[in-house]
Write a protein that holds these residues in place. Structure first.
Motif, PDB file in Angstrom:
ATOM      1  N   GLN A 112      91.465  18.943  -6.964  1.00 57.92           N
ATOM      2  CA  GLN A 112      91.277  18.419  -5.620  1.00 57.92           C
ATOM      3  C   GLN A 112      90.129  17.433  -5.632  1.00 57.92           C
ATOM      4  OE1 GLN A 112      90.802  22.370  -3.715  1.00 57.92           O
ATOM      5  NE2 GLN A 112      92.483  21.786  -2.357  1.00 57.92           N
ATOM      6  N   PHE A 113      90.131  16.553  -4.636  1.00 59.06           N
ATOM      7  CA  PHE A 113      89.027  15.614  -4.489  1.00 59.06           C
ATOM      8  C   PHE A 113      88.858  15.343  -3.006  1.00 59.06           C
ATOM      9  CE2 PHE A 113      92.772  14.003  -6.602  1.00 59.06           C
ATOM     10  CZ  PHE A 113      93.371  13.197  -5.650  1.00 59.06           C
ATOM     11  N   ASN A 114      87.634  14.985  -2.645  1.00 54.72           N
ATOM     12  CA  ASN A 114      87.329  14.838  -1.223  1.00 54.72           C
ATOM     13  C   ASN A 114      86.176  13.861  -1.062  1.00 54.72           C
ATOM     14  OD1 ASN A 114      87.445  15.422   1.603  1.00 54.72           O
ATOM     15  ND2 ASN A 114      85.624  16.726   1.350  1.00 54.72           N
ATOM     16  N   VAL A 115      86.281  13.024  -0.033  1.00 55.15           N
ATOM     17  CA  VAL A 115      85.216  12.089   0.320  1.00 55.15           C
ATOM     18  C   VAL A 115      84.510  12.644   1.546  1.00 55.15           C
ATOM     19  CG1 VAL A 115      84.643   9.757   1.053  1.00 55.15           C
ATOM     20  CG2 VAL A 115      86.458  10.128  -0.629  1.00 55.15           C
ATOM     21  N   THR A 116      83.194  12.753   1.472  1.00 54.22           N
ATOM     22  CA  THR A 116      82.441  13.347   2.563  1.00 54.22           C
ATOM     23  C   THR A 116      81.079  12.702   2.650  1.00 54.22           C
ATOM     24  OG1 THR A 116      81.629  15.434   3.483  1.00 54.22           O
ATOM     25  CG2 THR A 116      81.485  15.152   1.098  1.00 54.22           C
ATOM     26  N   SER A 117      80.383  13.024   3.705  1.00 54.41           N
ATOM     27  CA  SER A 117      79.019  12.533   3.902  1.00 54.41           C
ATOM     28  C   SER A 117      78.286  13.513   4.786  1.00 54.41           C
ATOM     29  CB  SER A 117      79.033  11.129   4.545  1.00 54.41           C
ATOM     30  OG  SER A 117      79.508  11.207   5.884  1.00 54.41           O
ATOM     31  N   LEU A 118      76.989  13.296   4.900  1.00 51.51           N
ATOM     32  CA  LEU A 118      76.202  14.168   5.760  1.00 51.51           C
ATOM     33  C   LEU A 118      76.473  13.904   7.243  1.00 51.51           C
ATOM     34  CD1 LEU A 118      72.783  14.121   3.818  1.00 51.51           C
ATOM     35  CD2 LEU A 118      74.496  15.929   3.856  1.00 51.51           C
ATOM     36  N   ASN A 119      77.003  12.690   7.543  1.00 48.81           N
ATOM     37  CA  ASN A 119      77.343  12.339   8.935  1.00 48.81           C
ATOM     38  C   ASN A 119      78.778  11.816   8.979  1.00 48.81           C
ATOM     39  OD1 ASN A 119      74.665  12.812  10.080  1.00 48.81           O
ATOM     40  ND2 ASN A 119      74.053  11.017   8.863  1.00 48.81           N
ATOM     41  N   PRO A 127      81.142  18.296   4.718  1.00 51.78           N
ATOM     42  CA  PRO A 127      80.892  18.769   3.339  1.00 51.78           C
ATOM     43  C   PRO A 127      80.732  20.299   3.281  1.00 51.78           C
ATOM     44  CG  PRO A 127      78.879  17.857   4.242  1.00 51.78           C
ATOM     45  CD  PRO A 127      79.962  17.570   5.261  1.00 51.78           C
ATOM     46  N   ASP A 128      81.149  20.854   2.121  1.00 47.91           N
ATOM     47  CA  ASP A 128      80.886  22.279   1.897  1.00 47.91           C
ATOM     48  C   ASP A 128      79.489  22.433   1.294  1.00 47.91           C
ATOM     49  OD1 ASP A 128      81.133  21.503  -0.746  1.00 47.91           O
ATOM     50  OD2 ASP A 128      83.128  22.383  -1.015  1.00 47.91           O
ATOM     51  N   ASP A 129      79.151  23.639   0.897  1.00 48.07           N
ATOM     52  CA  ASP A 129      77.787  23.888   0.416  1.00 48.07           C
ATOM     53  C   ASP A 129      77.454  23.049  -0.814  1.00 48.07           C
ATOM     54  OD1 ASP A 129      77.460  25.719   2.418  1.00 48.07           O
ATOM     55  OD2 ASP A 129      77.989  27.466   1.159  1.00 48.07           O
ATOM     56  N   PHE A 130      78.360  23.023  -1.798  1.00 53.85           N
ATOM     57  CA  PHE A 130      78.105  22.238  -3.011  1.00 53.85           C
ATOM     58  C   PHE A 130      77.943  20.768  -2.678  1.00 53.85           C
ATOM     59  CE2 PHE A 130      80.161  19.508  -6.237  1.00 53.85           C
ATOM     60  CZ  PHE A 130      79.236  19.624  -7.259  1.00 53.85           C
ATOM     61  N   GLU A 131      78.833  20.272  -1.814  1.00 47.07           N
ATOM     62  CA  GLU A 131      78.785  18.853  -1.468  1.00 47.07           C
ATOM     63  C   GLU A 131      77.520  18.522  -0.689  1.00 47.07           C
ATOM     64  OE1 GLU A 131      83.611  18.095  -1.199  1.00 47.07           O
ATOM     65  OE2 GLU A 131      82.485  18.732   0.578  1.00 47.07           O
ATOM     66  N   ARG A 132      77.111  19.404   0.225  1.00 42.47           N
ATOM     67  CA  ARG A 132      75.915  19.142   1.012  1.00 42.47           C
ATOM     68  C   ARG A 132      74.673  19.085   0.109  1.00 42.47           C
ATOM     69  NH1 ARG A 132      76.522  22.851   4.095  1.00 42.47           N
ATOM     70  NH2 ARG A 132      77.446  21.752   5.876  1.00 42.47           N
ATOM     71  N   SER A 145      76.397  15.256  -9.833  1.00 42.90           N
ATOM     72  CA  SER A 145      76.161  16.695  -9.718  1.00 42.90           C
ATOM     73  C   SER A 145      77.356  17.432 -10.312  1.00 42.90           C
ATOM     74  CB  SER A 145      75.961  17.080  -8.250  1.00 42.90           C
ATOM     75  OG  SER A 145      75.797  18.475  -8.118  1.00 42.90           O
ATOM     76  N   ILE A 146      77.059  18.484 -11.124  1.00 44.50           N
ATOM     77  CA  ILE A 146      78.106  19.249 -11.804  1.00 44.50           C
ATOM     78  C   ILE A 146      77.824  20.731 -11.602  1.00 44.50           C
ATOM     79  CG2 ILE A 146      79.236  19.740 -14.005  1.00 44.50           C
ATOM     80  CD1 ILE A 146      78.240  17.013 -14.975  1.00 44.50           C
ATOM     81  N   SER A 147      78.876  21.513 -11.343  1.00 44.68           N
ATOM     82  CA  SER A 147      78.705  22.948 -11.150  1.00 44.68           C
ATOM     83  C   SER A 147      80.012  23.662 -11.489  1.00 44.68           C
ATOM     84  CB  SER A 147      78.305  23.250  -9.698  1.00 44.68           C
ATOM     85  OG  SER A 147      78.240  24.645  -9.466  1.00 44.68           O
ATOM     86  N   ARG A 158      83.225  21.626 -10.455  1.00 44.26           N
ATOM     87  CA  ARG A 158      82.954  20.710  -9.331  1.00 44.26           C
ATOM     88  C   ARG A 158      82.130  19.556  -9.853  1.00 44.26           C
ATOM     89  NH1 ARG A 158      83.197  22.976  -4.255  1.00 44.26           N
ATOM     90  NH2 ARG A 158      83.247  20.760  -3.630  1.00 44.26           N
ATOM     91  N   TYR A 159      82.633  18.350  -9.600  1.00 50.10           N
ATOM     92  CA  TYR A 159      81.907  17.135  -9.982  1.00 50.10           C
ATOM     93  C   TYR A 159      81.806  16.242  -8.759  1.00 50.10           C
ATOM     94  CZ  TYR A 159      80.798  12.634 -12.083  1.00 50.10           C
ATOM     95  OH  TYR A 159      80.191  11.438 -12.410  1.00 50.10           O
TER      96      TYR A 159
END
Length: 516
Positions: A112-119, A127-132, A145-147, A158-159
């Motif tokens: 999966q992939f997703n584009v997100t931002s803080l706003n 964003p989820d926790d990792f993305e935030r 960021s890698i996890s 997660r990349y």
């Protein structure tokens, strides 16, 4: 525990530790390799999605025919348009294309992939926790960021990397105040890696089975090799050692060995040869010492016996002279002839006792009267010592099969030492013989000064003596101790509670004849 068992256990422990470290390092290496491969895959997918987004942006979005399930995006200006034929077309910007491609990829299990931002403008892009956390780190200067996440027994990588604003992004995001070069958000990529962990577990099981099989095979091989090359040879050498000195070692199976055991066997043979040579020399020296001490004892006896012989000789000489003067007196002649016979018998008995002392070799097993031997030895020892009170408590009363001449030598030595210890003033010499628990026990004690406490553990050592120079060799007690020891007996020394020394001889009676 046998040496080979200890050896195998130690080898097994070392092998287990070695395989344990290898197993741990290999497992970690596999996991690191999987993470690296998944990370490269995620980066490649990130770059592909990014290129797709750029292509969509370069073509001012994609327009799809409006139909059920294909609805316009309320967050986009000009979200739908109508073509010349009257068909309504719905616009898809890069974010929507990314989200819809992610849904297709998720259905195929490709990630999966997703584009997100803080706003985010669209609540679906929250964003989820990792993305935030990653977005906050991007604002601080981090470039990626890698996890590894585990959820519901599944693993995924997660990349996430930041997305920078360029001139193509301003069409949609200029109203949000973004400028070229700003980080407007980021795109995260999720790659399922359960297949990789399954392979890791399979590889770990394979490695574990190989390790167990290797440890078993190596342990068995070492066990049999150790038993063949070391244990059996050591047992053979041990049997040779156990049989020595009754049986001289030959060791034909070890003589040709060129290893350490062969060298040990060769050195053992050389040691046995040296021991045999030393034993021969020791036996020869012991025999010489025995004969020397025996002669010394005889010399001491002769000094006292000479007086015993001279007395009857003097009386016999007087009888002869009287008989010469009284040839005409038959009664007197008969009387003196009888006295001459008694004197001759007395001298003959004394000489016979001396012959009995010196005529036989030690340790010869002969049947004899031990009490009579003790009586003869003590009478000879005390000849000329009228101030010696002799107390003989002889309780055997029957013949015994023992080393008679060796016992005779020992008794003469011990009795002679007792007489010398009591000195000119004399004293009491007590001898007790008995049979106790199939042991011939002879006790010889005196009422002299006794043995000093510091000398009790030394008196049986060769050449140890408390006598003046020229009065003793220091071999008498040593020879006596050796003789009793050769008869499997025991010679002990001590002091009486009321003064004087006591020596106790204990000799086992070994056959039925001796104990009946």
């Amino acid at each position: 525990m046998q040496l080979k068992t200890k050896f195998i256990i130690m080898i097994a422990l070392i092998t287990c530790c070695s395989y344990g470290v290898t197993f741990y390092r290999t497992s970690n290496f596999q996991e690191d390799l999987v993470v690296q491969q998944a990370t490269r895959q995620a980066k490649m997918l990130f770059d592909q999605i990014k290129l797709t987004r750029q292509w969509v942006a370069d073509h001012n979005g994609l327009f799809l025919v409006k139909e059920p399930g294909v609805e316009p995006n309320p967050f986009l200006p000009n979200a739908q348009i109508q073509d010349d034929e009257g068909n309504w077309l719905v616009k898809r910007n890069p974010a929507m294309v990314t989200r819809e491609l992610s849904a297709y990829a998720a259905e195929k299990g490709m990630g999966q992939f997703n584009v997100t931002s803080l706003n985010p403008m669209n609540p679906k892009n929250v964003p989820d926790d990792f993305e935030r956390v990653s977005l906050e780190q991007f604002n601080a200067g981090m470039i990626e960021s890698i996890s590894i996440e585990k959820a519901e027994n599944s693993h995924r990588l997660r990349y996430m990397a930041p997305l920078e604003v360029d001139d193509r992004c301003l069409e949609c995001h200029a109203v949000q105040g973004y400028k070229i070069g700003d980080i407007r958000g980021g795109m995260s990529v999720s790659i399922p890696i359960d297949w990789a962990y399954a392979e890791i577990r399979q590889n770990n099981r394979l490695l574990l089975n190989i390790a167990i099989a290797t440890i078993i095979i190596v342990s068995l091989a070492i066990y049999f090799l150790f038993d063949l090359l070391v244990a059996k040879r050591l047992k053979l050498l041990a049997r040779q050692m156990d049989s020595y000195p009754q049986k001289l070692p030959n060791g034909p199976n070890l003589d040709n060995l060129k290893d350490e055991i062969g060298s040990l066997n060769s050195n053992f043979h050389k040691l046995c040869d040296r021991l045999e040579q030393s034993q021969q020399e020791l036996d020869k020296t012991r025999e010489q010492v025995f004969q020397s001490e025996k002669q010394a004892a005889l010399g001491r006896l002769v000094a006292g016996i000479s007086h015993e012989i001279n007395n009857p000789l003097g009386g016999m000489q007087n009888c002869i002279q009287t008989m010469k003067r009284s040839m005409d007196k038959p009664d007197l002649m008969e009387r003196y002839m009888k006295l001459l016979g008694q004197g001759v018998e007395r001298i003959k008995g004394t000489v016979q006792q001396l012959l009995n002392i010196g005529r036989k070799e030690p340790l010869e097993q002969i049947e004899g009267n031990v009490d009579e031997m003790l009586r003869d030895c003590l009478e000879l020892t005390c000849v000329g010592r009228r101030n010696i009170e002799l107390d003989m408590q002889l309780g055997i009363g029957r013949p015994l099969l023992v080393g008679m001449e060796a016992l005779r030598q020992v008794v003469i030595n011990l009795a002679g030492n007792a007489v010398q210890a009591m000195g000119e003033t004399g004293g009491k010499l007590q001898v007790i013989s008995n049979i106790i628990d199939q042991q011939l026990v002879i006790s010889i004690s005196d009422n002299g000064p006794g043995i000093a406490e510091g000398h009790l553990d030394k008196i049986f050592e060769p050449f140890f003596t408390t006598k003046e120079v020229g009065e003793g060799t220091g071999l008498g007690l040593s020879v006596s101790y050796s003789l009793i020891e050769q008869m499997d007996g025991e010679l002990t020394a001590g002091n009486n509670s009321d003064g004087g020394a006591v020596f106790t001889i204990s000799v086992p009676l070994q056959n039925k004849l001796e104990t009946e």
